[in-house]
Write an enzyme that holds these catalytic residues in place. Sequence first.
Site, mmCIF file in Angstrom:
data_model
loop_
_atom_site.group_PDB
_atom_site.id
_atom_site.type_symbol
_atom_site.label_atom_id
_atom_site.label_comp_id
_atom_site.label_asym_id
_atom_site.label_seq_id
_atom_site.Cartn_x
_atom_site.Cartn_y
_atom_site.Cartn_z
ATOM 1 C CE1 TYR A 223 35.567 47.513 -36.663
ATOM 2 C CE2 TYR A 223 34.879 47.090 -38.916
ATOM 3 C CZ TYR A 223 35.212 46.622 -37.664
ATOM 4 O OH TYR A 223 35.192 45.270 -37.410
ATOM 5 N N GLY B 196 46.412 38.508 -37.556
ATOM 6 C CA GLY B 196 47.172 39.743 -37.445
ATOM 7 C C GLY B 196 48.453 39.753 -38.267
ATOM 8 N N GLY B 197 48.485 38.967 -39.349
ATOM 9 C CA GLY B 197 49.661 38.891 -40.202
ATOM 10 C C GLY B 197 50.569 37.723 -39.903
ATOM 11 C CG LEU B 198 51.594 34.426 -36.290
ATOM 12 C CD1 LEU B 198 52.762 35.237 -35.744
ATOM 13 C CD2 LEU B 198 50.848 33.750 -35.151
ATOM 14 C CG LEU B 199 48.364 32.230 -39.738
ATOM 15 C CD1 LEU B 199 46.903 31.791 -39.662
ATOM 16 C CD2 LEU B 199 49.291 31.025 -39.503
ATOM 17 N N GLY B 200 50.737 35.280 -42.725
ATOM 18 C CA GLY B 200 50.915 35.884 -44.046
ATOM 19 C C GLY B 200 52.347 35.905 -44.538
ATOM 20 N N GLY B 201 53.197 35.027 -44.024
ATOM 21 C CA GLY B 201 54.592 34.999 -44.438
ATOM 22 C C GLY B 201 55.450 36.002 -43.694
ATOM 23 C CB SER C 134 42.020 38.058 -37.026
ATOM 24 O OG SER C 134 43.418 38.224 -36.923
ATOM 25 N N PRO C 135 41.693 36.249 -40.290
ATOM 26 C CG PRO C 135 41.256 36.399 -42.573
ATOM 27 C CD PRO C 135 40.966 37.081 -41.271
#
Length: 330
Positions: free
Chosen positions: A53, A220-225, A216-217
């Site tokens: 990282y 990648g942002g898909l489930l974050g609105g 990635s819960p």
Amino acid sequence: MKYTQLGRTGLKVSRLTLGTMNFGPQTDEADSHAIMDAALDAGINFFDTANVYGWGANKGRTEEIIGSWFARGGGRRDKVVLATKLYANMAADGTPPWPNHDLLSAVNIRRSVEASLRRLQTDHIDVYQFHHIDRNTPFEEIWQAIDVLVQQGKILYAGSSNFPGYKIAQANETARRLGSYGLVSEQCLYNLAERRAEMEVVPAAREYGLGVIPWSPLHGGLLGGILKKEVSGGRRAEGRAAEALADDSVRARIQAYEDLLDKHGLAPGEVALAWLLTRPGVTGPIVGPRTAEQLTSALRAVDLDLTAELRTSLDEIFPGPGPSPEAFAW
């Protein structure tokens, strides 16, 4: 904060895992320190990182930022269950690895743990994780190297990341035969929109007593609105999320997801995290905040109770594969 045991171990960890991948590339050192302080104040005691990282020409930078935070004292190191990972080439991107400077040979395991300890400014790593499978190194060699490090007090437990179910089984059966403790955790890609881990990885982890740590819960942002943010002129989808939304059927499911939660007055990102906390075998998802505000939102998920009706509706939008092996057999 709520806590649980990490798999079959006696180690108690928070139901949220603080992911640090953004520390350095997207979040500077001062803000990274502030996020870690806020996480600790909120009761998050499980911090996850990896030797690569920092990325690009700055691999190792994230561990250095964590190390400088530990060095500030105040009992920070003693309060944290620290997990890091090894596997990849630590040379700058585009530079071929020198032989034995990547993967999971005993030589590289020894070299990598010493380098991580220096960057992290600590004398031990609580959970040392294999970032990927190494098809060329036998588990007998891997466990020999790990057992030496355990005996030296440099690591306490070993975990895996991105392992298929059969490799989890192979690793722990080899450990059992050698009298080693084996893997105690598995980090895998797992969320509402990506449930393939339920086919083999999660069942194998539960069978062998590994805690499941989803990465990635929010996919990648898909489930974050993400669709609502697009309409309001906020952050647009990138990477995996943008690729997924190019598929009309995926976009339709995400729209249905956001509409459902809007009806219930719930935040999509918080629901995605809360859903994972209901899944059998899950220790706690990795949240990787870039800002303190994102951490605050993630914390609300721990106390969010999803009704059975809402969980059923979520399953209708994002159906899982079903129980294994029935999902792919009769």
